[in-house]
Motif scaffolding. Structure first.
Motif, short mmCIF file in Angstrom:
data_model
loop_
_atom_site.label_atom_id
_atom_site.label_comp_id
_atom_site.label_asym_id
_atom_site.label_seq_id
_atom_site.Cartn_x
_atom_site.Cartn_y
_atom_site.Cartn_z
N GLY A 240 0.93 -1.09 0.04
CA GLY A 240 0.02 -0.12 -0.06
C GLY A 240 1.04 1.18 0.00
O GLY A 240 0.57 2.34 -0.58
N ASP A 241 1.95 1.11 0.90
CA ASP A 241 3.01 2.45 0.79
C ASP A 241 3.48 2.71 -0.55
O ASP A 241 3.44 3.70 -1.04
CB ASP A 241 4.00 2.20 1.84
N HIS A 242 3.75 1.51 -1.15
CA HIS A 242 4.41 1.69 -2.52
C HIS A 242 3.48 2.20 -3.68
O HIS A 242 3.95 3.13 -4.34
CB HIS A 242 4.87 0.32 -3.08
N THR A 243 2.30 2.00 -3.48
CA THR A 243 1.22 2.46 -4.39
C THR A 243 0.90 3.95 -4.04
O THR A 243 0.87 4.67 -5.15
CB THR A 243 -0.05 1.75 -4.22
N TYR A 408 8.55 5.84 7.32
CA TYR A 408 7.98 6.31 6.20
C TYR A 408 6.51 6.68 6.30
O TYR A 408 5.72 5.76 6.77
CB TYR A 408 8.18 5.23 4.74
N SER A 409 5.98 7.79 5.77
CA SER A 409 4.71 8.04 5.58
C SER A 409 4.70 9.10 4.55
O SER A 409 5.48 9.80 4.09
CB SER A 409 4.17 8.55 6.86
N LEU A 410 3.26 9.08 3.90
CA LEU A 410 3.05 10.30 3.00
C LEU A 410 3.32 11.70 3.39
O LEU A 410 3.91 12.51 2.81
CB LEU A 410 1.90 10.27 2.31
N VAL A 411 2.86 11.75 4.88
CA VAL A 411 3.14 13.14 5.41
C VAL A 411 4.69 13.53 5.58
O VAL A 411 5.03 14.50 5.39
CB VAL A 411 2.52 12.94 6.87
N LEU A 412 5.46 12.38 5.80
CA LEU A 412 6.81 12.57 5.93
C LEU A 412 7.39 13.05 4.53
O LEU A 412 8.50 13.99 4.36
CB LEU A 412 7.53 11.20 6.24
N ASP A 413 6.99 12.45 3.62
CA ASP A 413 7.67 12.78 1.91
C ASP A 413 7.06 14.29 2.00
O ASP A 413 7.97 15.14 1.13
CB ASP A 413 6.87 11.82 0.98
N VAL A 414 5.83 14.72 2.22
CA VAL A 414 5.66 16.03 1.91
C VAL A 414 6.34 17.07 2.78
O VAL A 414 6.82 17.99 2.31
CB VAL A 414 3.90 16.38 2.46
#
Length: 457
Positions: A240-243, A408-414
């Protein structure tokens, strides 16, 4: 447990202070406009309140709510100003440009004073700590002393350094000892003994984590019957994280390509005019699961720069870098073509920086855990690039990379993507590897216990 409540209370106070100051800036801007007889009225209360609360989210993504202790005030203020800049861009369709600029200037003053006050209070409480370095490797000692002496002014005062086997001799210097910094070269059995000793002495302990320490730090506490255990998951992303990460990469890279296309076109024309050779060059790098691919970059060095020397890392004041290349490297514009690598699925927007196989083999021989970086796609920017710089050692960059993969998280990427704007503005983070290492003061010779009160940072 109590420390967690303190952390959340600290963040709550900062968030409340930010929203109040942003709201106040609108009131002051309205008064100033009225005084100047422009006749501009304050926007609706709903709009002002919305902007005030929205500021909390932007400050969060620019990492303005992490603790200010032992951080650089310059980075803190730049992050705050960048957050305020994006906040005020959202008003362009609601308010006049003049009113927005007035509001922005007031916000910068108020928020900067607020941040500086918090930073100064933290430095007053925790600054000028007398530090002793414990290390068993002379080269590592030089590097760590360099970092301590060149850290933000006011936090540390270097008292000396000592071998791990001699650490108990520091008892004689307890009046000149506030903090112990344990280096990575200290063996585990010595490290445990040192931590136990100085914990009992009520001294602060800093230590450079090895990769096992990082695994434990990112593990999850669980219970098996009446026994407490820590669960260490594999260093990889879920399906799910990869997607989710792939969708993020496609959207962001597409938007950035549209926005940056005029700059890329300009560089494509100017680079060949200012130095011999093409504007773009391709170089083989290693990506996900150790597979090779070709990365796109704008050329910042002379053509065939490694023809005589072979593969070498970029150095500080590297003579191979062109005049224009120095500027595009400092602003990271040379990395823009890698957006095409992202669209092709070879890279991500955020991730460990890609490296050449020549250097990877050397790093893996020295650091076997280096191969864990290849469990995710390499990125244009990453945690190591935001928190470190070009001169950061391979080991320190690996620590950041593995911390990123495990948390990893989407928030961390942002957050990393937005904070890359600060890195671009702070050009000192774009310097190459320094050729010579720092030479410590003569008073500090292993295993010397002499005090050096002259060098302060």
């Amino acid at each position: 447990m109590l420390e967690g409540y303190k952390d959340r209370f600290y963040v709550l106070i900062m968030a409340m202070g930010d929203s109040i100051l942003v709201f106040t800036s609108f009131l002051l801007a309205n008064l100033l406009y009225g005084f100047l007889d422009y006749g501009i009225l304050l926007p609706s209360n709903t709009f002002v309140l919305s902007i005030s609360f929205a500021s909390i989210g932007l400050f969060f993504f620019f990492d303005c709510y992490s603790f200010v202790k032992r951080k650089r005030i310059k980075s803190i203020l730049i992050n705050s100003v960048l957050a305020l800049s994006l906040l005020n861009v959202s008003q362009l369709f609601v308010n006049s440009l003049g009113f927005i600029l007035f509001t922005f200037m007031i916000q910068v003053v108020l928020i900067s004073l607020f941040r500086f006050g918090l930073w100064y209070r933290s430095q007053w409480n925790m600054g000028q700590k007398k530090v002793w370095v414990i290390s068993d490797d002379p080269d590592e000692t030089n590097t760590i002393i360099d970092k301590v002496l060149n850290h933000t002014n006011g936090w540390f005062e270097l008292s000396g350094f000592v071998l791990s086997k001699d650490f108990k001799k520091l008892y004689a210097y307890k009046s000149d000892l506030d903090v112990i910094l344990i280096c990575a070269s200290v063996k585990d059995h010595h490290k445990k003994e040192i931590i136990d000793y100085f914990s009992s002495a009520k001294k602060e302990i800093l230590f450079i984590p090895d990769l096992t320490d990082l695994l434990v730090a990112t593990s999850e506490p669980q219970q098996v019957h009446d026994m407490m255990v820590y669960s260490i998951q594999p260093s990889t992303l879920s399906r799910g994280d990869h997607t989710l990460k792939r969708l993020f990469d496609i959207v962001i890279s597409s938007c950035l390509l549209v926005v940056s296309s005029p700059i890329m076109l300009l560089l494509y024309v100017i680079i060949p005019l200012t130095s011999k050779g093409p504007a773009l060059f391709l170089q083989e790098r290693i990506g996900l699961n150790g597979k090779s691919y070709f990365v796109y970059k704008f050329r910042s060095m002379e053509e065939n720069a490694e023809e005589e020397t072979g593969p070498i890392l970029a150095r500080d004041n590297d003579p191979r870098v062109t005049t224009l290349g120095k500027w595009i490297r400092a602003t990271r514009l040379d990395e823009l073509p890698q957006l095409f690598n992202v669209l092709q699925g070879e890279m991500s927007i955020v991730g460990p920086r890609p490296e050449r196989d020549y250097f990877i083999q050397q790093f893996k021989d020295k650091i076997p855990q280096y191969k864990q970086r290849f469990s995710v796609k390499p990125g244009i920017t990453g945690l190591a690039q935001v928190l470190g710089n070009y001169t950061t050692s391979v080991e320190d960059k690996l620590r950041y990379d593995l911390m990123y993969i495990r948390q990893y998280s989407l928030v961390l990427d942002v957050k990393i993507l937005l904070q890359t704007l600060r890195v671009i503005l702070q050009r000192d983070q774009a310097k190459g590897v320094r050729i010579s290492s720092f030479a410590p003061p003569k008073e500090l010779t292993v295993p010397s216990l002499k005090i050096n009160k002259q060098r302060k940072v």
